[in-house]
Design a protein around this motif. Structure first.
Motif, mmCIF file in Angstrom:
data_model
loop_
_atom_site.group_PDB
_atom_site.id
_atom_site.type_symbol
_atom_site.label_atom_id
_atom_site.label_comp_id
_atom_site.label_asym_id
_atom_site.label_seq_id
_atom_site.Cartn_x
_atom_site.Cartn_y
_atom_site.Cartn_z
ATOM 1 N N UNK A 85 0.816 -1.210 0.000
ATOM 2 C CA UNK A 85 0.000 0.000 0.000
ATOM 3 C C UNK A 85 0.855 1.267 0.000
ATOM 4 N N UNK A 86 2.148 1.147 0.287
ATOM 5 C CA UNK A 86 3.031 2.302 0.288
ATOM 6 C C UNK A 86 3.757 2.475 -1.041
ATOM 7 N N UNK A 87 3.817 1.400 -1.826
ATOM 8 C CA UNK A 87 4.537 1.492 -3.094
ATOM 9 C C UNK A 87 3.601 1.992 -4.192
ATOM 10 N N UNK A 88 4.152 2.677 -5.166
ATOM 11 C CA UNK A 88 3.305 3.172 -6.255
ATOM 12 C C UNK A 88 2.738 2.007 -7.067
ATOM 13 N N UNK A 135 -6.288 -10.970 7.272
ATOM 14 C CA UNK A 135 -7.574 -11.532 7.693
ATOM 15 C C UNK A 135 -7.543 -11.902 9.178
ATOM 16 N N UNK A 136 -6.434 -12.443 9.627
ATOM 17 C CA UNK A 136 -6.309 -12.825 11.029
ATOM 18 C C UNK A 136 -6.279 -11.607 11.947
ATOM 19 N N UNK A 144 -10.848 -3.721 1.454
ATOM 20 C CA UNK A 144 -9.672 -2.926 1.804
ATOM 21 C C UNK A 144 -8.382 -3.715 1.582
ATOM 22 N N UNK A 145 -8.409 -5.007 1.890
ATOM 23 C CA UNK A 145 -7.226 -5.859 1.664
ATOM 24 C C UNK A 145 -6.943 -5.945 0.169
ATOM 25 N N UNK A 146 -7.988 -6.152 -0.640
ATOM 26 C CA UNK A 146 -7.819 -6.225 -2.098
ATOM 27 C C UNK A 146 -7.212 -4.923 -2.626
ATOM 28 N N UNK A 147 -7.693 -3.805 -2.136
ATOM 29 C CA UNK A 147 -7.174 -2.508 -2.577
ATOM 30 C C UNK A 147 -5.721 -2.340 -2.134
ATOM 31 N N UNK A 157 -8.979 -11.414 -5.954
ATOM 32 C CA UNK A 157 -8.312 -11.831 -4.729
ATOM 33 C C UNK A 157 -8.900 -13.152 -4.233
ATOM 34 N N UNK A 158 -10.220 -13.243 -4.180
ATOM 35 C CA UNK A 158 -10.892 -14.448 -3.682
ATOM 36 C C UNK A 158 -10.564 -15.671 -4.524
ATOM 37 N N UNK A 159 -10.576 -15.509 -5.837
ATOM 38 C CA UNK A 159 -10.242 -16.628 -6.733
ATOM 39 C C UNK A 159 -8.806 -17.092 -6.532
ATOM 40 N N UNK A 160 -7.882 -16.144 -6.417
ATOM 41 C CA UNK A 160 -6.483 -16.502 -6.216
ATOM 42 C C UNK A 160 -6.285 -17.151 -4.843
#
Length: 187
Positions: A85-88, A135-136, A144-147, A157-160
């Motif tokens: 989330x910090x990297x471009x 998730x834990x 938010x995790x996907x983003x 994300x869910x499929x992977x």
């Protein structure tokens, strides 16, 4: 002088390596994931002792240039996934190539030759481990995790996640909650 260390993937590993360097009287400038920058040179005896101490704890001092490069690639990937989330938002292959200063095809071929898997599969494995971790922690929604990990969608994300773990992210989270409930009921 730089030393490269295999399997060095956490803050605990960095602290262990620092302690070992201090015990052996090896002055260092910095200790990062997979690489230690030391002041000057070390003796053959110090190198041998460091190698043995690292090996006893599951780490390995590297000498082979291809293995050193693969460890650099792995370190960049771990850093990239942990700080996504910090990297471009850039293509992973461009990011790795720019970070290491090598053509991506060369990096990819070397990685596959040494590890027997592709860089992309390695990235996916680490991203899924990061998803599990998030998730834990239960601080972010799946969206938010996907983003944060720069997935194109929650569905991607869910499929992977399911392809790698055999579980959906929701079911993985439910298992965690059931374990916590079972643990609380035992106490």
């Amino acid at each position: 002088m730089k030393l490269y260390i295999k399997y060095m993937v956490s803050l605990r590993c960095k602290m262990f390596v620092k302690d070992e360097l201090k015990k052996l009287g090896i002055d260092f400038i910095s200790v990062d994931l997979g690489v230690v920058e030391i002041k000057g040179d070390i003796t053959a005896k110090q190198r041998e002792a460091l190698s043995a101490n690292l090996k006893n704890s599951g780490l390995e001092l590297l000498d082979d240039k291809k293995n050193v490069l693969v460890e650099k690639i792995k370190s960049v990937i771990i850093e990239m996934v942990q700080n996504k989330n910090e990297s471009p938002i850039v293509n992973d292959s461009n990011y790795i190539s720019e970070k290491l200063g090598y053509d991506y095809n060369y990096l990819s071929n070397t990685f596959s030759e040494v590890k027997g898997t592709t860089i992309q599969n390695y990235i996916i494995q680490h991203k899924i481990e990061r998803v599990k971790e998030l998730l834990l922690y239960d601080e972010l929604t799946l969206t938010e995790i996907a983003w944060q990990l720069q997935y194109s969608s929650v569905a991607h994300l869910s499929n992977q996640f399911k392809k790698v773990t055999g579980l959906t992210p929701t079911y993985f989270k439910e298992l965690k909650e059931k374990r916590e409930q079972n643990f609380e009921s035992v106490q």
